[in-house]
Scaffold this motif. Sequence first.
Motif, PDB file in Angstrom:
ATOM      1  N   MET A 162       0.819  -1.223   0.000  1.00  0.00           N
ATOM      2  CA  MET A 162       0.000   0.000   0.000  1.00  0.00           C
ATOM      3  C   MET A 162       0.848   1.268   0.000  1.00  0.00           C
ATOM      4  SD  MET A 162      -2.686  -0.703   3.011  1.00  0.00           S
ATOM      5  CE  MET A 162      -3.533  -2.218   3.283  1.00  0.00           C
ATOM      6  N   GLY A 163       0.372   2.269  -0.722  1.00  0.00           N
ATOM      7  CA  GLY A 163       0.936   3.602  -0.613  1.00  0.00           C
ATOM      8  C   GLY A 163      -0.173   4.537  -0.163  1.00  0.00           C
ATOM      9  N   MET A 164       0.191   5.549   0.605  1.00  0.00           N
ATOM     10  CA  MET A 164      -0.843   6.459   1.109  1.00  0.00           C
ATOM     11  C   MET A 164      -0.366   7.905   1.061  1.00  0.00           C
ATOM     12  SD  MET A 164      -1.886   4.448   4.536  1.00  0.00           S
ATOM     13  CE  MET A 164      -1.609   2.692   4.605  1.00  0.00           C
ATOM     14  N   VAL A 165      -1.257   8.772   0.645  1.00  0.00           N
ATOM     15  CA  VAL A 165      -0.994  10.207   0.796  1.00  0.00           C
ATOM     16  C   VAL A 165      -2.265  10.797   1.404  1.00  0.00           C
ATOM     17  CG1 VAL A 165      -0.376  12.383  -0.309  1.00  0.00           C
ATOM     18  CG2 VAL A 165       0.484  10.236  -1.256  1.00  0.00           C
ATOM     19  N   PHE A 166      -2.131  11.325   2.605  1.00  0.00           N
ATOM     20  CA  PHE A 166      -3.302  11.898   3.265  1.00  0.00           C
ATOM     21  C   PHE A 166      -3.145  13.410   3.392  1.00  0.00           C
ATOM     22  CE2 PHE A 166      -3.845   7.482   4.171  1.00  0.00           C
ATOM     23  CZ  PHE A 166      -5.214   7.324   4.098  1.00  0.00           C
ATOM     24  N   GLN A 167      -4.258  14.034   3.791  1.00  0.00           N
ATOM     25  CA  GLN A 167      -4.251  15.508   3.819  1.00  0.00           C
ATOM     26  C   GLN A 167      -3.171  16.063   4.728  1.00  0.00           C
ATOM     27  OE1 GLN A 167      -8.302  17.311   4.266  1.00  0.00           O
ATOM     28  NE2 GLN A 167      -8.984  15.289   3.650  1.00  0.00           N
ATOM     29  N   SER A 168      -3.008  15.435   5.897  1.00  0.00           N
ATOM     30  CA  SER A 168      -1.901  15.854   6.746  1.00  0.00           C
ATOM     31  C   SER A 168      -0.694  15.078   6.228  1.00  0.00           C
ATOM     32  CB  SER A 168      -2.176  15.492   8.199  1.00  0.00           C
ATOM     33  OG  SER A 168      -2.344  14.107   8.295  1.00  0.00           O
TER      34      SER A 168
ATOM     35  N   VAL B 298      11.795  10.798   1.853  1.00  0.00           N
ATOM     36  CA  VAL B 298      11.439  10.024   0.654  1.00  0.00           C
ATOM     37  C   VAL B 298      12.156   8.670   0.660  1.00  0.00           C
ATOM     38  CG1 VAL B 298      11.487  10.003  -1.867  1.00  0.00           C
ATOM     39  CG2 VAL B 298      10.964  12.120  -0.659  1.00  0.00           C
ATOM     40  N   ALA B 299      13.400   8.677   1.200  1.00  0.00           N
ATOM     41  CA  ALA B 299      14.176   7.430   1.207  1.00  0.00           C
ATOM     42  C   ALA B 299      13.703   6.467   2.296  1.00  0.00           C
ATOM     43  CB  ALA B 299      15.655   7.754   1.413  1.00  0.00           C
TER      44      ALA B 299
ATOM     45  N   ARG C  23       4.235  17.636  -1.722  1.00  0.00           N
ATOM     46  CA  ARG C  23       4.993  16.993  -2.802  1.00  0.00           C
ATOM     47  C   ARG C  23       6.000  15.982  -2.260  1.00  0.00           C
ATOM     48  NH1 ARG C  23       7.064  21.607  -6.548  1.00  0.00           N
ATOM     49  NH2 ARG C  23       6.153  23.104  -5.109  1.00  0.00           N
ATOM     50  N   VAL C  24       6.587  16.294  -1.092  1.00  0.00           N
ATOM     51  CA  VAL C  24       7.485  15.314  -0.474  1.00  0.00           C
ATOM     52  C   VAL C  24       6.682  14.040  -0.136  1.00  0.00           C
ATOM     53  CG1 VAL C  24       8.995  14.810   1.490  1.00  0.00           C
ATOM     54  CG2 VAL C  24       9.018  17.097   0.460  1.00  0.00           C
ATOM     55  N   GLY C  25       5.465  14.252   0.390  1.00  0.00           N
ATOM     56  CA  GLY C  25       4.605  13.103   0.719  1.00  0.00           C
ATOM     57  C   GLY C  25       4.268  12.282  -0.518  1.00  0.00           C
ATOM     58  N   ILE C  26       4.022  12.972  -1.627  1.00  0.00           N
ATOM     59  CA  ILE C  26       3.708  12.260  -2.878  1.00  0.00           C
ATOM     60  C   ILE C  26       4.943  11.480  -3.344  1.00  0.00           C
ATOM     61  CG2 ILE C  26       3.139  12.565  -5.327  1.00  0.00           C
ATOM     62  CD1 ILE C  26       1.470  15.061  -4.388  1.00  0.00           C
ATOM     63  N   ALA C  27       6.104  12.135  -3.302  1.00  0.00           N
ATOM     64  CA  ALA C  27       7.339  11.457  -3.722  1.00  0.00           C
ATOM     65  C   ALA C  27       7.589  10.235  -2.845  1.00  0.00           C
ATOM     66  CB  ALA C  27       8.517  12.434  -3.636  1.00  0.00           C
TER      67      ALA C  27
ATOM     68  N   MET D 165       1.265  16.218 -11.485  1.00  0.00           N
ATOM     69  CA  MET D 165       1.137  15.088 -10.551  1.00  0.00           C
ATOM     70  C   MET D 165       0.022  14.141 -10.997  1.00  0.00           C
ATOM     71  SD  MET D 165       3.415  15.288  -8.201  1.00  0.00           S
ATOM     72  CE  MET D 165       4.487  15.826  -9.496  1.00  0.00           C
ATOM     73  N   GLN D 166      -1.082  14.726 -11.477  1.00  0.00           N
ATOM     74  CA  GLN D 166      -2.174  13.881 -12.015  1.00  0.00           C
ATOM     75  C   GLN D 166      -1.646  13.016 -13.155  1.00  0.00           C
ATOM     76  OE1 GLN D 166      -5.085  16.732 -13.237  1.00  0.00           O
ATOM     77  NE2 GLN D 166      -5.740  17.213 -11.163  1.00  0.00           N
ATOM     78  N   ASP D 167      -0.862  13.656 -14.041  1.00  0.00           N
ATOM     79  CA  ASP D 167      -0.304  12.917 -15.184  1.00  0.00           C
ATOM     80  C   ASP D 167       0.584  11.774 -14.703  1.00  0.00           C
ATOM     81  OD1 ASP D 167      -1.568  14.498 -17.000  1.00  0.00           O
ATOM     82  OD2 ASP D 167       0.153  15.794 -17.396  1.00  0.00           O
ATOM     83  N   GLU D 168       1.351  12.054 -13.650  1.00  0.00           N
ATOM     84  CA  GLU D 168       2.275  11.045 -13.140  1.00  0.00           C
ATOM     85  C   GLU D 168       1.492   9.828 -12.622  1.00  0.00           C
ATOM     86  OE1 GLU D 168       5.347  10.950 -13.554  1.00  0.00           O
ATOM     87  OE2 GLU D 168       5.762   9.199 -12.319  1.00  0.00           O
TER      88      GLU D 168
END
Length: 374
Positions: free
Chosen positions: A107-113, A126-127, A171-175, A202-205
């Motif tokens: 699983m990968g997660m990106v939440f509002q916080s 990121v690492a 963006r760090v969270g997305i990466a 980011m949508q494109d990615e």
Amino acid sequence: MVDAAIACADVWKLYGAGGRSWLAGRADPSPEDARAAGFTPAVCGVSLTAARGEMLVVMGLSGSGKSTLLRCMARLTEVEAGVVRVAGRDIGALSPSQLVAMRRETMGMVFQSFALLPHRTALENVAFPLEMRGMGRRARTARARDLLALVGLEGREDFYPREMSGGQQQRVGIARSLAIEPEIWFLDEPFSALDPLIRREMQDEFLRLKAMRGRTIVFVTHDFTEALRLADRIAIMKDGRIEQIDAPDRIVLAPATDYVARFTAEIDRAGVVRAAALAEPLDAVDADAPGPAADADATVRQLGRMLVEDGRERIPVVAGGALIGVMSRRRALGILLGDAACPSRSTTRKPAPRAGRLRAGASPARVPASSGPR
Ligand SMILES: Nc1ncnc2c1ncn2[C@@H]1O[C@H](COP(=O)(O)OP(=O)(O)OP(=O)(O)O)[C@@H](O)[C@H]1O
């Protein structure tokens, strides 16, 4: 049978003590009863599946239960009733260590916080998931650098979260979530703090990863443009329940409830509805369909010139060169001109039969529809 990456069966989440036993004692619980009993019903009897490789977008007004549903799927919150299966496993039955392993690997997660580690730099954040996977320092550092460049943060590798803006932290969270390219992603308004340009990138990615690697993505957003751009299907929530879950053009052409019709009233229907959704089977309309055809994937807007200039009442629709049905020009023009801005609940569309079953009266599309961006 659908190859489900995620399957929720009658999932309930009530906030307030004792929800589990309250639900266990009821054959047919309702959100109203739950509220009367002092609970906050956040997710109420939700059943849905997300197929492997699908982008399922969850929409609804603030407080309708979107984030809670996502958290139930990732078991970031415990459900009071129902079963959630992720990648074929009942995640409610996993031990804490199994759950940690599944989150790490699947699983990968990106939440509002953004939930970044405050004492680590952007690069180290990121690492981090790669470190957890046992990747060596040199390799994970190189990968983290690439990902930070991908999200436009080149040169900010050594910044700490407190030194970055909200959008940069996002963006760090997305990466970080991209680092391990998980099978299943849970994204709760991941782009809300981003400028329009980087948001689109980011949508494109995510679209690229989904298409190339067959990833499954559940995505919460308030933004219809974003939803329409990304979604294979949209689930619309109201008061903890799913009002409708359907392809975007079905949502606007055949809203299941008055609420969905009102919720989607502002959508630019001509940019959403594709010829495929308007194609009626030839045997149903008993007509030949010679002449130039519309591409099934073209939106009504993309077909605008043809609709205005072509005098035929019925226009053939082709998919991959094969005739799949005919589209009423009058109906398509109505959508183009915004005549039927609020379709009735009873609007139904006969599904177009498979190409092979139709008698072909048209040559392959001689007027190829333009294929601009969605
Ligand atoms: N930790 C909590 N404790 C109590 N109630 C909660 C909690 N989290 C959410 N709720 C309630 O559950 C309901 C659903 O909230 P949720 O955050 O899932 O909605 P949402 O659709 O994601 O909203 P938004 O779009 O504003 O993020 C709301 O009534 C909310 O007040």
